[in-house]
Motif scaffolding. Structure first.
Motif, short mmCIF file in Angstrom:
data_model
loop_
_atom_site.label_atom_id
_atom_site.label_comp_id
_atom_site.label_asym_id
_atom_site.label_seq_id
_atom_site.Cartn_x
_atom_site.Cartn_y
_atom_site.Cartn_z
N GLU A 114 28.21 12.99 15.90
CA GLU A 114 29.02 12.17 15.01
C GLU A 114 28.82 10.68 15.32
OE1 GLU A 114 31.97 11.13 12.08
OE2 GLU A 114 30.57 12.78 12.39
N ALA A 115 28.66 10.36 16.60
CA ALA A 115 28.45 8.95 16.98
C ALA A 115 27.11 8.44 16.51
CB ALA A 115 28.56 8.81 18.50
N ASP A 116 26.11 9.32 16.42
CA ASP A 116 24.73 8.88 16.14
C ASP A 116 24.29 9.09 14.70
OD1 ASP A 116 24.52 8.20 18.79
OD2 ASP A 116 23.57 10.09 19.39
N ARG A 117 25.09 9.78 13.89
CA ARG A 117 24.64 10.08 12.52
C ARG A 117 24.50 8.82 11.68
NH1 ARG A 117 28.73 9.03 9.17
NH2 ARG A 117 30.88 9.41 9.88
N ALA A 118 23.80 8.96 10.57
CA ALA A 118 23.67 7.84 9.63
C ALA A 118 25.05 7.43 9.13
CB ALA A 118 22.77 8.24 8.47
N TRP A 119 25.26 6.14 9.00
CA TRP A 119 26.59 5.61 8.66
C TRP A 119 27.00 6.01 7.24
CZ3 TRP A 119 31.23 4.12 9.38
CH2 TRP A 119 31.88 3.20 8.57
N GLU A 120 26.26 5.56 6.27
CA GLU A 120 26.48 5.90 4.86
C GLU A 120 27.91 5.63 4.40
OE1 GLU A 120 25.34 10.00 4.81
OE2 GLU A 120 23.21 9.54 4.56
N GLY A 121 28.55 4.67 5.02
CA GLY A 121 29.90 4.27 4.59
C GLY A 121 30.99 5.23 4.99
N ARG A 122 30.68 6.28 5.75
CA ARG A 122 31.68 7.27 6.13
C ARG A 122 32.18 6.98 7.54
NH1 ARG A 122 30.96 12.80 7.91
NH2 ARG A 122 28.72 12.55 7.60
N PRO A 123 33.49 6.77 7.72
CA PRO A 123 34.02 6.44 9.05
C PRO A 123 33.67 7.50 10.08
CG PRO A 123 35.70 6.11 7.36
CD PRO A 123 34.55 6.80 6.69
N ALA A 145 32.17 8.93 29.86
CA ALA A 145 31.29 8.79 31.02
C ALA A 145 29.82 8.88 30.63
CB ALA A 145 31.62 9.86 32.05
N GLU A 146 29.49 9.80 29.70
CA GLU A 146 28.10 10.00 29.32
C GLU A 146 27.65 9.04 28.22
OE1 GLU A 146 27.01 13.98 28.50
OE2 GLU A 146 27.80 14.78 30.40
N GLY A 147 28.59 8.39 27.56
CA GLY A 147 28.22 7.57 26.41
C GLY A 147 28.33 6.07 26.64
N ARG A 148 28.24 5.65 27.90
CA ARG A 148 28.40 4.22 28.18
C ARG A 148 27.35 3.37 27.47
NH1 ARG A 148 32.18 3.16 31.80
NH2 ARG A 148 32.92 4.84 33.14
N ASP A 149 26.14 3.87 27.39
CA ASP A 149 25.09 3.11 26.72
C ASP A 149 25.31 3.06 25.21
OD1 ASP A 149 23.91 2.66 29.15
OD2 ASP A 149 22.49 4.33 28.97
N ARG A 150 25.93 4.10 24.68
CA ARG A 150 26.20 4.12 23.23
C ARG A 150 27.33 3.18 22.84
NH1 ARG A 150 24.48 9.41 24.02
NH2 ARG A 150 23.15 10.29 22.38
N PHE A 151 28.25 2.93 23.77
CA PHE A 151 29.43 2.11 23.46
C PHE A 151 29.52 0.94 24.43
CE2 PHE A 151 30.49 6.67 22.72
CZ PHE A 151 30.46 6.65 21.33
N PRO A 152 28.56 0.02 24.36
CA PRO A 152 28.52 -1.07 25.34
C PRO A 152 29.64 -2.10 25.18
CG PRO A 152 26.86 -1.41 23.65
CD PRO A 152 27.44 -0.05 23.40
N ASP A 153 30.28 -2.14 24.00
CA ASP A 153 31.28 -3.18 23.75
C ASP A 153 32.70 -2.76 24.13
OD1 ASP A 153 29.35 -4.93 22.75
OD2 ASP A 153 29.47 -4.03 20.76
#
Length: 730
Positions: A114-123, A145-153
């Motif tokens: 869900e974090a990596d899918r195409a955005w396409e305007g869908r939350p 813990a595993e997604g630190r690189d995905r959520f750097p902000d």
């Protein structure tokens, strides 16, 4: 030179004003904006409540500015000192993922997909659900813990479990907790739900962040948090049946036997391999893949004492349901045979009878947090004994340790213990235990309330709860630590038909809402108590005090209509009680509510009415000693209302008298902070009247009086100084 004020900037300003930073300085900015709107449009224009009405107001003001260069210049300077743009939030601090986390990789992959899918305007929203103890929280923490690189902000975690009621905090309270996790300065935190939501969206716009809301109990709590930006993932964690939220639904399944064995071995450690091997079949059968139950029983295996015989509830689990039915019970989290309850029963058997009794009796009140004092009261033991027994309960997994020597039960464990208490000890004993906790809370929080505001008539106590000066070193800290328990105790006391206890507990919250801004935290208790006072036909002065507190709290959170109704009820009750000081104070509050909505004429009428009531207090009557100060405050409020009405000469005279009083020039003790507030109001009036030199002198005098901790007030004065300096330059 014509100042250009963009419509977009004006709209943003008016959307922020009123929904902006809480506290006195936020209100000052709101009043200044209202006065300038009146001067621009030539008539009183109440502050619109909705966003569309504010946009329309911005359009009307902007249309006038094109024909009035001087007014456009005033607006340009006002916008410079407007609500700050959202700064950079902190990156948050997710709690650590459990060390023994085992085999939920499939669930994690669903979350990451869900974090990596195409955005396409869908939350990007995930509803992560499972029955109590399934490990849904562990999965969310492992994602962080595993997604630190995905959520750097930023990674932001909000746990709603510590709220005072079973339903958790209201949506505004959830937003407040989330903004705190982002380290938003309390002085910049909006008071209203709409203001907080707007700030949340500003802070997350264009950022790659993870937001986890744990132990969610209602759709309303999270509906406003659905992200509108592509790179924010919202994970809503529910313990129990899923909510009707439009989201990617991810269920946390029970662990397979193979992975359940791995979890037990991880927790127990290799040194206990022989015990694990001997007890594992029974553990697997009882726990049915429930992560919390497995973890609890694994810890029990490591203890030196021999394992008890299977508990009756555990035998019932093993004998009365088939494997298929067991899995169904796990998924739904229903029934008395839930594996967490079975594990709690086994854990109880590892404790001595004194500790078991303490845990069961303490569980009865559903207290959000437990201290040794609360547990001691519930079990009727010494506080030192209670502290030792609580630590024993932590060791076997019945309790979780919190900071500051406090504890809490997991909900399903608490329910099992409370049911066992009722069955084992009877209704009478259980009722007595809850009553003792209520008494202990009263003895703790009423003196703390008085210590926090020792001179206020609103914190006067019944004789049996009065203590000597200095008995409570920090009343605010005591109240803050117990605020969740106080809210819960109001409900419990009413259920126990202890109406007076419920009302006094709610009264104790006044310093928290007045001095510490705990409006969201105390609002549910005040609503319950005010309703209880009405239904029980309580003493008029008690009912008036609670309705006043409720009105104040509602006004501070922007619920203007509700606040007005509560304040009018307070006036009615005070009048019926013949309590002049209380009646005048409630009428004054009505004036403040009108003032903050830019209804300046109505506000002035209420302040004048309050002054009339105050002046009816005769020598020697209740409130006579405080009368000069009360009248000085009323004059300050009248001066602010007169400024909004454009009656600047009268405003200046009122404010000058208030300044003289708080400077000690009339014989009363000087009050530096109230003098600084009155000087700020006077400088505003002088600036509106074109006397910027005198206004600058007032600003300089106010700045000297303010302590270094009054940073928001100092920042506001700096903006006012710039407006005045522009006036002198022109």
């Amino acid at each position: 030179m014509l100042e250009v004020v963009a419509l977009s900037a004006l709209t943003t300003f008016l959307l922020g004003v009123g929904n902006g930073a809480a506290g006195e300085i936020g209100k000052n900015l709101t009043l200044s904006a209202g006065a300038l709107v009146r001067r621009t449009l030539g008539r009183e224009t109440p502050l619109p409540a909705g966003a569309e009405d504010r946009r329309a107001l911005a359009g009307r003001v902007h249309a006038r500015l094109g024909r009035d260069p001087q007014r456009a210049g005033e607006w340009a300077l006002m916008l410079e000192g407007g609500p700050d743009e959202a700064g950079e939030p902190s990156r948050g601090a997710m709690p650590p993922a459990p060390w023994a986390f085992t085999n939920q990789e499939k669930v994690l992959k669903q979350l990451l997909r869900e974090a990596d899918r195409a955005w396409e305007g869908r939350p990007r929203v995930v509803l992560l659900s499972g029955p109590p103890g399934s490990g849904s929280t562990s999965v969310a923490l492992r994602l962080g813990a595993e997604g630190r690189d995905r959520f750097p902000d930023g990674q932001y975690y909000v746990d709603l479990r510590d709220a005072s009621g079973e339903t958790g905090p209201e949506p505004a309270g959830v937003l407040l907790r989330l903004l705190r996790e982002m380290d938003v300065d309390p002085e910049r935190t909006p008071a209203t739900e709409s203001g907080r939501l707007r700030l949340y969206r500003q802070l997350t716009a264009g950022r790659k962040a993870l937001v986890v809301i744990d132990h969610t109990t209602s759709l309303a709590q999270v509906r406003g948090l659905v992200p509108s930006t592509p790179d924010v993932l919202l994970v809503v964690v529910v313990s129990g049946p899923p909510l009707l939220l439009e989201a990617e639904r991810v269920a946390v399944p029970p662990l397979t036997d193979r992975h359940a064995k791995q979890l037990v071995r991880k927790v127990a450690g290799p040194e206990h391999a022989a015990r694990v091997k001997a007890q594992l079949p029974g553990v697997l059968e009882r726990c049915r893949g429930n992560a919390l139950a497995l973890h609890t029983e694994a810890r029990l295996i490591t203890r030196d004492e021999p394992a008890p015989a299977p508990a009756p509830v555990a035998q019932s689990v093993a004998q009365s349901v088939s494997q298929t039915a067991s899995r169904t019970a796990f998924r739904t989290g229903t029934g008395r045979d839930h594996p967490v309850r079975a594990a709690a029963h086994l854990a109880s058997q590892r404790l001595g009878p004194e500790a078991v009794r303490l845990c069961r009796l303490t569980a009865l009140g559903a207290w959000p947090s437990i201290s040794a004092a609360i547990a001691a009261a519930a079990a009727d033991v010494h506080e030192v004994t209670a502290a030792r027994l609580l630590e024993e309960a932590v060791d076997v997994g019945l309790l979780e340790a919190l900071p500051d020597l406090r504890y809490r039960f997991r909900p399903e464990i608490r329910r099992q213990l409370a049911e066992a208490a009722t069955a084992e000890y009877g209704i009478g004993t259980c009722t007595d235990a809850v009553d003792r906790v209520l008494e202990a809370l009263l003895k703790r929080v009423l003196p703390a309330s008085r210590a926090a505001l020792p001179e206020s008539w609103r914190t006067e106590l019944p004789p049996e709860h009065r203590v000597g000066p200095g008995a409570v070193p920090d009343g605010i800290a005591v109240l803050a630590a117990e605020v969740g328990n106080i809210g819960r105790a109001v409900v419990v006391a009413e259920e126990q038909q202890r109406t007076a206890t419920a009302l006094w507990l709610a009264r104790s919250l006044w310093p928290l809402q007045l001095k510490a801004g705990y409006w969201d935290e105390v609002l549910p208790a005040l609503r319950d108590a005010a309703r209880c006072a009405e239904e029980s036909r309580a003493d008029e002065r008690m009912a008036a005090a609670l309705h006043f507190q409720l009105a104040h709290c509602l006004g501070e959170t922007g619920r203007w209509e509700q606040a007005g109704r509560a304040a009018r009820a307070a006036v009615t009750y005070e009048r019926a009680a013949g309590h002049l000081r209380g009646e005048a104070s409630a009428v004054e509050l009505l004036g403040l509510l009108s003032l903050n909505r830019w209804s300046f004429e109505e506000a002035y009428e209420r302040f004048a009415e309050a002054e009339t009531v105050y002046r009816r207090i005769g020598p020697g009557e209740e409130g006579a000693a405080d009368l000069p100060r009360a009248l000085a405050l009323i004059e300050r409020h009248q001066g602010r209302a007169l400024r909004g009405m454009g009656r600047l000469d009268e405003s200046r005279r009122c404010l000058n008298r208030a300044v003289d009083f708080f400077a000690g020039r009339t014989g009363a003790p000087a009050e530096a902070y109230n003098r600084a507030r009155a000087l700020t109001d006077l400088a505003e009036t002088l600036h509106d009247g074109g006397d910027d030199a005198a206004a600058l002198a007032g600003i300089a005098e106010a700045e000297v009086l303010l302590p270094s901790s009054a940073a928001p007030h100092r920042a506001y004065l700096a903006g006012l100084r710039r407006r005045c300096e522009a006036g002198t330059a022109g």
